[in-house]
Design an enzyme around this catalytic site. Structure first.
Site, short mmCIF file in Angstrom:
data_model
loop_
_atom_site.label_atom_id
_atom_site.label_comp_id
_atom_site.label_asym_id
_atom_site.label_seq_id
_atom_site.Cartn_x
_atom_site.Cartn_y
_atom_site.Cartn_z
N PRO A 11 -2.75 -11.48 11.10
CA PRO A 11 -2.97 -11.21 12.53
C PRO A 11 -3.18 -9.72 12.76
O PRO A 11 -2.54 -8.90 12.09
CB PRO A 11 -1.68 -11.69 13.19
N ASP A 12 -4.08 -9.39 13.68
CA ASP A 12 -4.27 -7.98 14.05
C ASP A 12 -3.28 -7.68 15.17
O ASP A 12 -3.52 -8.01 16.34
CB ASP A 12 -5.71 -7.76 14.51
N ILE A 13 -2.16 -7.07 14.81
CA ILE A 13 -1.06 -6.88 15.77
C ILE A 13 -1.50 -6.01 16.94
O ILE A 13 -1.36 -6.39 18.11
CB ILE A 13 0.17 -6.26 15.05
N LYS A 25 7.38 -17.99 -10.25
CA LYS A 25 6.60 -16.90 -10.85
C LYS A 25 5.38 -17.47 -11.57
O LYS A 25 5.51 -18.41 -12.36
CB LYS A 25 7.49 -16.12 -11.82
N ASN A 55 0.85 -1.20 0.00
CA ASN A 55 0.00 0.00 0.00
C ASN A 55 0.88 1.25 0.00
O ASN A 55 2.11 1.15 0.00
CB ASN A 55 -0.96 -0.02 1.19
N LYS A 77 -13.20 2.63 15.78
CA LYS A 77 -11.97 1.82 15.77
C LYS A 77 -11.35 1.76 17.16
O LYS A 77 -10.80 0.74 17.56
CB LYS A 77 -10.98 2.38 14.74
#
Ligand code: C5P
Length: 404
Positions: free
Chosen positions: A310-312, A292, A213, A346
């Site tokens: 995983p949500d750290i 590839k 990103n 959040k």
């Protein structure tokens, strides 16, 4: 606002070949907004001229304690009273030995001794041959000067003018400028260990492709720098970014969310603050191709399956230390709209005491940002500014909340 705006620095030069870097250092200080008064020892004038330093600082240089230009003939008093800091760069082994004993037989040492101790910090950037640096006499002097309240900066490592290689080079001018800027910051996080995640993650599809990103890591690196300036011991766990490591910050480079998770979990046990700035990928490709992926004759797109990362932050925030208050967790939310609503939601979801909202597309890659701080009491805006300025304010907010 520049980092040394309104600061008056007395730049002292003592005898050593590193004097050639003092010209660049003088420019660096001025570029950051400082006014600079150069004071040289007789030995320093063997290495660089007062003319050069006068031209760069735009002020007459002082060398002698008998300089009659001062109406009261007390340059050591006048110059030290005007200073916000005295920076001696290069500081020779001999000059440090002299300071240690409180000797004052030239203007610069006289001025260091005469400075108001609690008001004018003394910062020394040593420079000498490696054998001189590791000599027990020098190391003893450094330790004693530190105990006496001077800030003795590190030395650099590498090639020396004498042809030898080792510790003892003077730091580069921009490193000294950064250390001086840090010296002026209030030590709000002294004794704290801060762990920061920064940048994007990279989730491989095959050996040559991946998903990432647009996070640049600049906000996280600014927070790491600001926390270090505030006196904390800082580790930044960075996804793939091309940013220089802030001075004094430990850096661990990782690639994927899983790598970042592992790096955080093994270090967070010792931390007192965890700031999750990284834009961690929510999903990764379930089966990374070993080779590839080739185009097919029929032109079909590959069928990629995803699995959740995983949500750290979520995991750290649930830990016993975070729940008991021993670890203060801060999350970030990069949103594109309805910032307050999403940031508040959040904060609840992640279970963190402080969540910082920002508009992702407006900040990714930029040197500026604006922050919305959300905690149990409500919201607070930190308006548009450069990321380092915002990071310093955020660090102050974190320090404030840790006190309660
Ligand atoms: O991606 P999301 O908007 O949920 O990110 C919110 C916060 O959670 C950020 O502070 C981010 O660094 C953190 N996070 C994390 N691990 C993830 C996803 C997000 O630590 N897998």
């Amino acid at each position: 606002m520049l980092d040394l705006q309104n600061k008056h620095i007395v730049l002292g030069l003592t005898g050593g070949i590193a004097c050639y870097k003092a010209a660049e250092l003088c420019r660096g200080l001025i570029k950051q907004g400082a006014s600079v008064q150069v004071v040289m020892t007789e030995s320093a004038t063997q290495f660089i001229t007062a003319v050069t330093m006068q031209a760069l600082s735009n002020r007459a240089v002082y060398v002698s304690q008998w300089d009659a230009r001062e109406p009261n003939n007390m340059a050591h008093i006048n110059l030290s009273r005007e200073a916000d800091a005295i920076l001696v760069a290069p500081a020779s082994a001999d000059f440090m030995a002299k300071l240690l004993h409180g000797r004052a037989d030239d203007l610069l040492s006289l001025m260091c001794l005469a400075r108001p101790l609690g008001e004018v910090p003394l910062i020394l950037a040593p420079a000498m041959n490696r054998e001189m640096w590791i000599n027990p006499a020098t190391q003893r002097n450094v330790a004693q000067l530190t105990q006496d309240g001077a800030l003795v900066l590190d030395v650099g490592q590498g090639d020396q003018a004498c042809g030898e290689t080792g510790d003892g080079r003077m730091l580069e001018p921009d490193e000294i400028v950064q250390d001086l800027i840090a010296a002026f910051q209030t030590k709000l996080l002294a004794g704290c260990k801060v762990l920061v995640t920064a940048g994007p993650t990279y989730e491989a599809i095959d050996p040559v492709r991946g998903i990432t990103n647009l996070s640049s890591g600049k906000m996280g690196f600014a927070i790491a720098r600001a926390a270090h300036e505030a006196g904390a011991e800082v580790t930044v766990i960075a996804g793939p970014v091309h940013l220089p490591t802030p001075r004094g910050v430990n850096r661990v480079d990782v690639r994927s969310a899983q790598d970042m998770h592992g790096a955080v979990m093994s270090r967070v046990k010792e931390a007192s603050v965890f700031v999750a700035t990284a834009a961690v990928a929510d999903w990764r490709v379930a089966h990374v191709a070993e080779q590839k992926i080739k185009k097919t004759a029929k032109g079909e797109a590959p069928d990629l399956q995803f699995t959740e990362n995983p949500d750290i932050l979520g995991e750290v925030a649930k830990s016993g230390r975070a729940q008991s208050g021993a670890l203060f967790c801060v999350g970030f939310a990069a949103e594109s709209h309805d910032l307050q609503k999403h940031a508040q939601a959040k904060r609840e979801k992640k279970g963190v005491p402080l969540l910082v909202g920002n508009i992702g597309p407006a900040t990714f890659g930029s040197d500026e940002n604006a922050l919305l701080l959300v905690d149990a009491k409500g919201v607070q805006e930190i308006p548009q500014a450069n990321k380092l300025e915002l990071a310093r304010k955020l660090v102050a907010e974190i320090a404030q909340r840790m006190k309660h």
